[in-house]
Design a protein around this motif. Structure first.
Motif, PDB file in Angstrom:
ATOM      1  N   GLY A  43       0.707  -1.092   0.073  1.00 58.14           N
ATOM      2  CA  GLY A  43      -0.258  -0.167   0.000  1.00 58.14           C
ATOM      3  C   GLY A  43       1.362   0.794   0.318  1.00 58.14           C
ATOM      4  O   GLY A  43       1.797   0.852   0.479  1.00 58.14           O
ATOM      5  N   ASP A  44       0.330   2.736   0.162  1.00 57.42           N
ATOM      6  CA  ASP A  44       0.759   3.578  -0.193  1.00 57.42           C
ATOM      7  C   ASP A  44       1.114   4.092   0.754  1.00 57.42           C
ATOM      8  O   ASP A  44       2.222   4.915   1.067  1.00 57.42           O
ATOM      9  N   GLY A  45       1.120   3.769   1.820  1.00 52.48           N
ATOM     10  CA  GLY A  45       0.902   3.868   4.062  1.00 52.48           C
ATOM     11  C   GLY A  45       2.537   3.231   3.441  1.00 52.48           C
ATOM     12  O   GLY A  45       3.634   3.924   4.437  1.00 52.48           O
ATOM     13  N   GLY A  46       2.365   1.629   3.637  1.00 52.91           N
ATOM     14  CA  GLY A  46       3.812   0.755   3.676  1.00 52.91           C
ATOM     15  C   GLY A  46       4.769   1.174   3.150  1.00 52.91           C
ATOM     16  O   GLY A  46       6.448   1.582   3.555  1.00 52.91           O
TER      17      GLY A  46
ATOM     18  N   ASP B  79      -2.977   2.334  -3.792  1.00 48.89           N
ATOM     19  CA  ASP B  79      -2.799   3.384  -3.475  1.00 48.89           C
ATOM     20  C   ASP B  79      -4.222   4.398  -3.305  1.00 48.89           C
ATOM     21  O   ASP B  79      -5.735   4.647  -3.345  1.00 48.89           O
ATOM     22  N   ASN B  80      -4.610   4.223  -1.622  1.00 48.61           N
ATOM     23  CA  ASN B  80      -5.714   5.130  -1.192  1.00 48.61           C
ATOM     24  C   ASN B  80      -5.538   6.597  -0.012  1.00 48.61           C
ATOM     25  O   ASN B  80      -6.154   6.510   0.520  1.00 48.61           O
ATOM     26  N   GLY B  81      -4.203   6.696  -0.432  1.00 49.24           N
ATOM     27  CA  GLY B  81      -3.925   8.161   0.087  1.00 49.24           C
ATOM     28  C   GLY B  81      -3.981   7.938   1.795  1.00 49.24           C
ATOM     29  O   GLY B  81      -3.783   8.779   2.030  1.00 49.24           O
TER      30      GLY B  81
ATOM     31  N   ASP C 100      -4.373  10.762   6.705  1.00 49.64           N
ATOM     32  CA  ASP C 100      -4.984  11.091   5.128  1.00 49.64           C
ATOM     33  C   ASP C 100      -3.297  11.638   4.599  1.00 49.64           C
ATOM     34  O   ASP C 100      -3.075  12.584   5.608  1.00 49.64           O
ATOM     35  N   PHE C 101      -3.030  11.551   3.793  1.00 49.59           N
ATOM     36  CA  PHE C 101      -1.663  11.693   2.756  1.00 49.59           C
ATOM     37  C   PHE C 101      -1.935  12.160   1.939  1.00 49.59           C
ATOM     38  O   PHE C 101      -2.978  12.286   0.983  1.00 49.59           O
ATOM     39  N   PRO C 102      -1.508  13.609   2.022  1.00 47.80           N
ATOM     40  CA  PRO C 102      -1.440  14.647   0.579  1.00 47.80           C
ATOM     41  C   PRO C 102      -0.670  13.802  -0.597  1.00 47.80           C
ATOM     42  O   PRO C 102      -0.216  12.839  -0.763  1.00 47.80           O
TER      43      PRO C 102
END
Length: 547
Positions: free
Chosen positions: A449-452, A476-478, A498-500
């Motif tokens: 995922g985009d976070g990991g 990618d779920n932001g 939540d990420f930009p």
């Protein structure tokens, strides 16, 4: 074993006098270490000067945590210990999360670091990278942390680690060498090696007792964990002989073919499968802790007889104690059981099992279809272009534990490497690098995922440097999608999850790799197929909803 060197400097040291750094490298080579992962620093240069002389390859990740995860992936694929070299202080602590993950998943990982000098005072002196106690820090996550006190003891510490790796349940170990000992010299004889050890065999009386219970069972089940990895063929034979459906933990995924009529796959988290398991009259658990991290909830109470097979005797007395305990190597023990169980069952139960398993599969998937369905078309697309023996590394991401674990089928020829238990983030990319260097002839794909990914995204540079054909699929779920959902389920306002927007494909290109987006399953299939034939990493983002 004599001081066996190769290359232009391949001559024994005069009078057998070796520095501490050379003693370490000689001991690693003597135990068959062919590759290490690490980052050189001021305090470990005496180690690095000898690696090439002993024919040990070196991979340089961009962060020590990445080195630890890469060595973990290397170890899981090869079955041989992964080795990490760090310098003192912050470098060692950077690797500590990877050590904790290796402990959780029973991975043989050796971390070697310099330490403060042998006679360093207890009070702080402000020496570079000084900390109160590296060994106390690492003892919290490793099986042991051994600070040596002489050059000769370095060999003893390495042999101790390799004995641990061979003697029972593999666990990570740390060796600290005071930095002044790395440069010190001592006259040494042949390198000290860990002794060869036979496979641990179970008590024959216990085997016969367990075989009797299995032969009489009407509703048996087989539960396989990572400790059954070397016993796949024997476990499948046992399942077929008993007509016993097979369910696995995350680390046991693919030990038996997941397309086999008796296989339920990775399904211990399914309420339907848990209910079914509690109704079995005999459950054979091989190489698993039966832990909360396997069930994603407290383990259900089993009403039948629990037969536990494990190399670790402590597992027999855990949260779910064994009714019948078989302590020994998984393959040896299962083969011993097969020798005691009749080759054919005469109760007529065989014919009903495949239909029962099909119904169970439906019940397993029905309860989670709304949640998991978003990933299934993409996982089918990935599976369609991967070889049967492909290696997939995954992260603590929803697309992995809700998606790939239950819904991406594997055979025993393939492998999915997942950070279970400790549940670290950032594992997939560096573990894929380690796996690819371990098995250069096999396809490797990282799933995250985009976070990991952003915990270790700098390892894109390592993959570029090595020119590894490596697709990296990122859903990618932001932000932190799982935590966002948990906050919403509690009725909380999602906070700090939540990420930009980040243009991850552009970041991959900035590192010198390739990057693209796939908005449909077919686009993903084409992108992965192309990435498998392209030197260097290809990062492929799949946008998904944030709910």
């Amino acid at each position: 074993m004599a001081d066996d060197l190769r290359g232009p400097e391949a001559a024994p040291a005069a009078d057998g006098v070796l520095s501490g750094g050379r003693t370490l490298v000689r001991a690693l080579a003597g135990h068959g270490v062919a590759q290490v992962f690490g980052i050189p620093g001021t305090h470990n240069l005496e180690i690095y000067r000898h690696l090439a002389v002993y024919g040990i390859r070196h991979v340089t990740p961009r962060h020590e945590q990445g080195a630890g995860y890469a060595a973990d992936g290397y170890a899981r694929v090869t079955g041989q210990p992964g080795v990490v070299l760090t310098t003192t202080g912050p470098a060692l602590l950077n690797a500590a999360a990877a050590v904790g993950q290796a402990f959780s998943d029973s991975v043989p990982l050796l971390v070697v670091s310099p330490g403060m000098p042998l006679r360093h005072p207890r009070l702080s002196t402000g020496l570079l990278h000084e900390m109160r106690s590296q060994t106390e820090a690492l003892r919290g996550v490793a099986a042991f942390s051994h600070r040596v006190s002489s050059v000769a003891e370095i060999e003893t510490a390495v042999a101790r680690a390799f004995t641990l790796f061979r003697a029972g349940r593999p666990r990570p170990a740390h060796i600290e060498i005071p930095l002044d000992l790395l440069e010190a010299t001592e006259a040494l004889g042949p390198v000290r090696l860990a002794p060869p050890l036979p496979r641990a065999t179970p008590d024959p009386h216990a085997v016969r007792h367990a075989a009797g219970a299995l032969t009489a069972a009407r509703r048996p089940a087989l539960l396989l964990g990572g400790g059954a990895r070397g016993a796949g063929s024997a476990c499948l034979s046992l399942a077929e002989r008993l007509a016993a459906p097979v369910v696995t933990t995350a680390n046991g995924k693919g030990i038996v073919p997941e397309t086999h009529p008796l296989s339920l796959g990775v399904a211990l988290h399914s309420p339907g499968v848990q209910k079914w398991l509690t109704a079995r009259d005999v459950v054979i658990a091989v190489g698993t802790e039966l832990a909360e991290s396997d069930f994603w909830s407290p383990p259900p109470a089993l009403h039948g007889t629990l037969v536990r097979i494990d190399i670790d005797v402590a597992q027999m007395y855990g949260e779910t104690p064994a009714d019948l305990a078989l302590v020994g190597d998984a393959r040896t023990t299962v083969e011993a059981l097969l020798a005691e169980i009749p080759a054919a069952r005469q109760d007529g139960h065989h014919a009903r099992v495949p239909a029962d398993v099909a119904a169970l599969r439906g019940a397993r998937d029905a309860g989670t279809a709304a949640r998991d369905g978003r990933w299934i078309p993409y996982l089918k697309a990935i599976r369609s272009v991967l070889a049967d023996d492909a290696i997939i590394t995954s992260d603590s991401a929803r697309c992995c534990y809700y998606g790939a674990l239950p819904h991406l089928p594997l055979s025993p020829h393939g492998r999915l490497l997942h950070p279970t238990g400790f549940g670290t983030l950032g594992y997939a990319l560096p573990a894929a690098i380690g796996a690819r260097t371990a098995a250069p002839g096999r396809q490797v794909l990282a799933l995250s995922g985009d976070g990991g990914l952003q915990f270790t995204v700098q390892e894109l540079a390592t993959a570029v440097q090595l020119q590894l054909p490596l697709p990296i699929v990122v859903f990618d779920n932001g932000g932190y999608g799982e935590i966002r959902a948990e906050m919403a389920a509690r009725g909380d306002t999602p906070t700090a999850v939540d990420f930009p927007p980040v243009d991850l494909p552009a970041l991959a290109r900035a590192y010198g790799g390739r990057g693209t987006r796939a908005c449909t399953a077919e686009e993903l299939r084409r992108a992965v197929a192309g990435a498998l034939d392209t030197p260097g990493p290809t990062l492929i983002t799949v946008p998904e909803e944030t709910s």
